[in-house]
Design a protein around this motif. Sequence first.
Motif, PDB file in Angstrom:
ATOM      1  N   ARG A 101     -62.220  98.921  85.031  1.00 18.76           N
ATOM      2  CA  ARG A 101     -63.599  98.159  85.232  1.00 18.76           C
ATOM      3  C   ARG A 101     -63.220  96.777  84.478  1.00 18.76           C
ATOM      4  O   ARG A 101     -62.701  97.007  82.787  1.00 18.76           O
ATOM      5  CB  ARG A 101     -64.439  98.292  85.151  1.00 18.76           C
ATOM      6  N   VAL A 102     -62.821  95.789  85.060  1.00 19.06           N
ATOM      7  CA  VAL A 102     -62.774  94.398  83.755  1.00 19.06           C
ATOM      8  C   VAL A 102     -63.239  94.727  82.748  1.00 19.06           C
ATOM      9  O   VAL A 102     -62.427  94.021  81.730  1.00 19.06           O
ATOM     10  CB  VAL A 102     -63.132  93.301  85.368  1.00 19.06           C
ATOM     11  N   GLU A 103     -64.200  94.960  82.613  1.00 19.21           N
ATOM     12  CA  GLU A 103     -65.078  94.409  81.316  1.00 19.21           C
ATOM     13  C   GLU A 103     -64.756  95.413  80.350  1.00 19.21           C
ATOM     14  O   GLU A 103     -64.320  95.426  79.228  1.00 19.21           O
ATOM     15  CB  GLU A 103     -66.598  95.626  81.529  1.00 19.21           C
ATOM     16  N   LYS A 104     -64.305  96.713  80.390  1.00 16.81           N
ATOM     17  CA  LYS A 104     -63.383  97.713  80.104  1.00 16.81           C
ATOM     18  C   LYS A 104     -61.977  97.057  79.280  1.00 16.81           C
ATOM     19  O   LYS A 104     -61.366  97.580  78.214  1.00 16.81           O
ATOM     20  CB  LYS A 104     -62.764  99.072  80.607  1.00 16.81           C
ATOM     21  N   LEU A 105     -61.342  95.540  79.596  1.00 14.63           N
ATOM     22  CA  LEU A 105     -60.460  95.100  79.308  1.00 14.63           C
ATOM     23  C   LEU A 105     -60.251  94.336  77.994  1.00 14.63           C
ATOM     24  O   LEU A 105     -59.737  94.132  77.167  1.00 14.63           O
ATOM     25  CB  LEU A 105     -59.846  93.844  80.401  1.00 14.63           C
ATOM     26  N   ALA A 106     -61.825  93.713  78.047  1.00 10.82           N
ATOM     27  CA  ALA A 106     -62.067  93.409  76.843  1.00 10.82           C
ATOM     28  C   ALA A 106     -62.199  93.994  75.204  1.00 10.82           C
ATOM     29  O   ALA A 106     -61.709  93.727  74.495  1.00 10.82           O
ATOM     30  CB  ALA A 106     -63.634  93.430  76.497  1.00 10.82           C
ATOM     31  N   THR A 111     -60.203  86.324  83.335  1.00 11.10           N
ATOM     32  CA  THR A 111     -61.208  86.984  82.892  1.00 11.10           C
ATOM     33  C   THR A 111     -61.399  86.890  81.278  1.00 11.10           C
ATOM     34  O   THR A 111     -61.951  86.609  80.468  1.00 11.10           O
ATOM     35  CB  THR A 111     -61.761  88.116  83.256  1.00 11.10           C
ATOM     36  N   TYR A 112     -59.951  87.132  80.751  1.00 12.53           N
ATOM     37  CA  TYR A 112     -59.200  87.650  79.633  1.00 12.53           C
ATOM     38  C   TYR A 112     -58.468  86.847  79.566  1.00 12.53           C
ATOM     39  O   TYR A 112     -57.211  87.297  78.950  1.00 12.53           O
ATOM     40  CB  TYR A 112     -59.420  89.200  78.798  1.00 12.53           C
ATOM     41  N   LEU A 132     -53.346  93.872  74.210  1.00 16.20           N
ATOM     42  CA  LEU A 132     -52.045  93.613  74.673  1.00 16.20           C
ATOM     43  C   LEU A 132     -52.406  94.391  76.186  1.00 16.20           C
ATOM     44  O   LEU A 132     -52.753  95.809  76.398  1.00 16.20           O
ATOM     45  CB  LEU A 132     -51.033  94.321  73.649  1.00 16.20           C
ATOM     46  N   VAL A 133     -52.389  93.987  77.282  1.00 16.45           N
ATOM     47  CA  VAL A 133     -52.348  95.043  78.735  1.00 16.45           C
ATOM     48  C   VAL A 133     -51.777  94.722  79.420  1.00 16.45           C
ATOM     49  O   VAL A 133     -50.317  93.819  79.448  1.00 16.45           O
ATOM     50  CB  VAL A 133     -53.152  94.136  79.455  1.00 16.45           C
ATOM     51  N   ILE A 134     -50.387  95.527  79.695  1.00 16.53           N
ATOM     52  CA  ILE A 134     -49.258  96.187  80.353  1.00 16.53           C
ATOM     53  C   ILE A 134     -49.787  96.384  82.274  1.00 16.53           C
ATOM     54  O   ILE A 134     -50.041  97.206  81.866  1.00 16.53           O
ATOM     55  CB  ILE A 134     -48.383  96.805  79.806  1.00 16.53           C
TER      56      ILE A 134
END
Length: 184
Positions: A36-41, A69-70, A45-47
Motif C-alpha cells: 500500500r502506498v502508505e507503507k512506502l513511507a 507520492t514520495y 530506497l525503493v527498487i
Amino acid sequence: MKKIVIYETTYGSTESYAKRIAEELGATIKKHEQIRVEKLADYDLVIIGTCLLSGKIYDTDRIEQWINTYPDKTWGLFTVGLSNPSLTDFEPIFKDNFSEVVQKRITPFHFRGTIRYKRLNLMYGLLNKAHINRQSSIDTVPLDDEGLALLKTYGTIIDSRDADSINPLIEWVEEAEEKHKEAN
C-alpha cells in the motif's frame, strides 16, 4: 538506509531477479499487490521490478503514483524482458511509459528474462505473415535469420537470465547508501 524491493512477475524472471537483489542488499521484498502506498513511507530506497513486454512496462500507473507520492525517496526501476540490454535503447521506452517528472526520479536498469515459447504465440506471427501474402501458406512463409532461430527453438525454454547483470544495480545502491550516510 532502509531498502525495499517490490516486484510484479508474469513468467517468473522478475521474481528471481527481485529475490536475488533483495538478498544481496539485505532488503525487504514484496510483490506489487502486497504494498500500500502508505507503507512506502518507511523506506529510504525503493527498487521496483516489473515486466517489459512489447515496449510496455507493466503497472506504470501504480509506479507513477508511488513515485509522485514520495518524490524524496531514492527510486530504482528494473525491467525484465527479452531484448538484449547492450543492444537496446531503452530511453524511448521509458519516455513512452512514464511522465517526464517520474523519468527524472528513477534510475532504470534492464535485465533479460526467460523465453517460454509455449506462452508466446509464434504461430500467430507466422500466420499473420501468411495472411499478408495471401499466396503463401504457413509452410512457405519466408523467414529471416531471427525468425529461423526462433522457429528452431520453438517449444523449448530459453533462459537468458544472468545473475551478474544485477551488479550495476547493486553498485548503484551502494553509492546511494554512501551519499545517504554523508548527508546524515
